[in-house]
Design a protein around this motif. Sequence first.
Motif, PDB file in Angstrom:
ATOM      1  N   UNK A 257      26.536  34.220  11.470  1.00  0.00           N
ATOM      2  CA  UNK A 257      25.797  34.812  10.629  1.00  0.00           C
ATOM      3  C   UNK A 257      24.252  34.539  10.791  1.00  0.00           C
ATOM      4  N   UNK A 258      23.484  33.507  11.414  1.00  0.00           N
ATOM      5  CA  UNK A 258      22.620  33.353  11.534  1.00  0.00           C
ATOM      6  C   UNK A 258      21.949  34.204  12.831  1.00  0.00           C
ATOM      7  N   UNK A 259      22.876  34.412  13.875  1.00  0.00           N
ATOM      8  CA  UNK A 259      22.168  35.172  15.072  1.00  0.00           C
ATOM      9  C   UNK A 259      22.757  36.474  14.881  1.00  0.00           C
ATOM     10  N   UNK A 260      23.424  36.845  13.733  1.00  0.00           N
ATOM     11  CA  UNK A 260      23.789  38.207  13.312  1.00  0.00           C
ATOM     12  C   UNK A 260      24.856  38.800  14.452  1.00  0.00           C
ATOM     13  N   UNK A 261      25.781  38.002  14.876  1.00  0.00           N
ATOM     14  CA  UNK A 261      26.698  38.480  15.586  1.00  0.00           C
ATOM     15  C   UNK A 261      27.878  38.017  15.377  1.00  0.00           C
ATOM     16  N   UNK A 262      29.038  38.609  16.346  1.00  0.00           N
ATOM     17  CA  UNK A 262      30.407  38.243  15.755  1.00  0.00           C
ATOM     18  C   UNK A 262      30.605  36.665  16.142  1.00  0.00           C
ATOM     19  N   UNK A 263      31.691  36.234  15.567  1.00  0.00           N
ATOM     20  CA  UNK A 263      32.186  34.535  16.088  1.00  0.00           C
ATOM     21  C   UNK A 263      32.688  34.831  17.450  1.00  0.00           C
ATOM     22  N   UNK A 264      33.124  35.692  17.877  1.00  0.00           N
ATOM     23  CA  UNK A 264      33.822  36.075  19.058  1.00  0.00           C
ATOM     24  C   UNK A 264      32.675  35.619  20.253  1.00  0.00           C
ATOM     25  N   UNK A 265      31.653  36.213  19.616  1.00  0.00           N
ATOM     26  CA  UNK A 265      30.419  36.445  20.817  1.00  0.00           C
ATOM     27  C   UNK A 265      29.805  34.862  20.696  1.00  0.00           C
ATOM     28  N   UNK A 266      29.790  34.264  19.483  1.00  0.00           N
ATOM     29  CA  UNK A 266      29.306  32.891  19.584  1.00  0.00           C
ATOM     30  C   UNK A 266      30.150  32.032  20.333  1.00  0.00           C
ATOM     31  N   UNK A 267      31.580  32.351  20.109  1.00  0.00           N
ATOM     32  CA  UNK A 267      32.671  31.410  21.225  1.00  0.00           C
ATOM     33  C   UNK A 267      32.623  31.538  22.415  1.00  0.00           C
TER      34      UNK A 267
END
Length: 338
Positions: free
Chosen positions: A12-22
Amino acid sequence: MTSPLRLTDIAAQAQVSEATVSRVLNGKAGVAAGTRHKVLAAMDLLGYERPVRLRRRSNGLVGLLIPELTNPIFPAFAQVIEQALAGHGYTPVLCTQTPGGATEDELVEQLEERGVTGIVFLSGLHADTATDPARYQRLAARGVPFVMINGFNEHVNAPFVSPDDRAAARMAVRHLADLGHERIGLAIGPTRYVPSARKAEGFRAAVAELGRPVEDGDVQPTLFTVEGGHAAGGALLDRGCTGIVCGSDPMALGVVRAARERGLRVPEDVSVVGFDDSPLIPFTDPPLTTVRQPVRAMATAAVGALLEAVGGTPVQRTEFVFQPELVVRGSTSHPPAP
């Protein structure tokens, strides 16, 4: 760091998907450098410690020389420049000049001793026409790439990034003239500095376009400080100016102080326009009308030009000029009735 809740927060903070964070957290390929930087920045903002595997070696040190930290426009520039450098894997080294402290030449020497990859000069000696530009020719001869912000110098082969100072002064004058002001003055820094000289040129041209003469006392060179603005503002008020354009936001605050000391109200009796639009300026009393310097665009362009030079692109004496923006707030209004 891999719980669903934390992944959700970071995404949410980075405005990307959880998959991208992973993918970033697990060091997997297929993530753009800019996206990776956004995820790491989100982790930092949320207070998460980066996993050891995400700590990468720096591409090199880049020096950032600024004249001071008291004027909030300089920290604003420094923050954006440092963010841009970090996004490309470089480690910024902030060097601030203080009265009685290390000189620009001494700081450059220290940076060279540490093997910096390049240097960003912000409002340095290059902007002062009274100094010898040969120092930068010698720096270039030693193979150190550099870029300069605010203050074009035709004797230096380097990329320059500047706001259109002449246009900034014209915007401010026209704004005051449109409100009905006839006596308009300029509080500016020492005119041996290129940005000051350009603003003075823009001011004189704008007033001339209105068909009004510019008298000697209508332009008051002073220091780029609240105290300097206070002194110049007092002189312009004594000349009967109802509209005053300033070379910096701190100077404009000094003019407001000078007006109030004379029992004058801003903007009912005197209108004041600043320059820079640094972060806290919207919260002054009154909120300051100012000409916004496009800090993010300028800083990003400067870093881009520097990294091109670092990458081996031949450096040319080019000035990238960015358009400022008039931001109207509560410090300007119609002049008082005669």
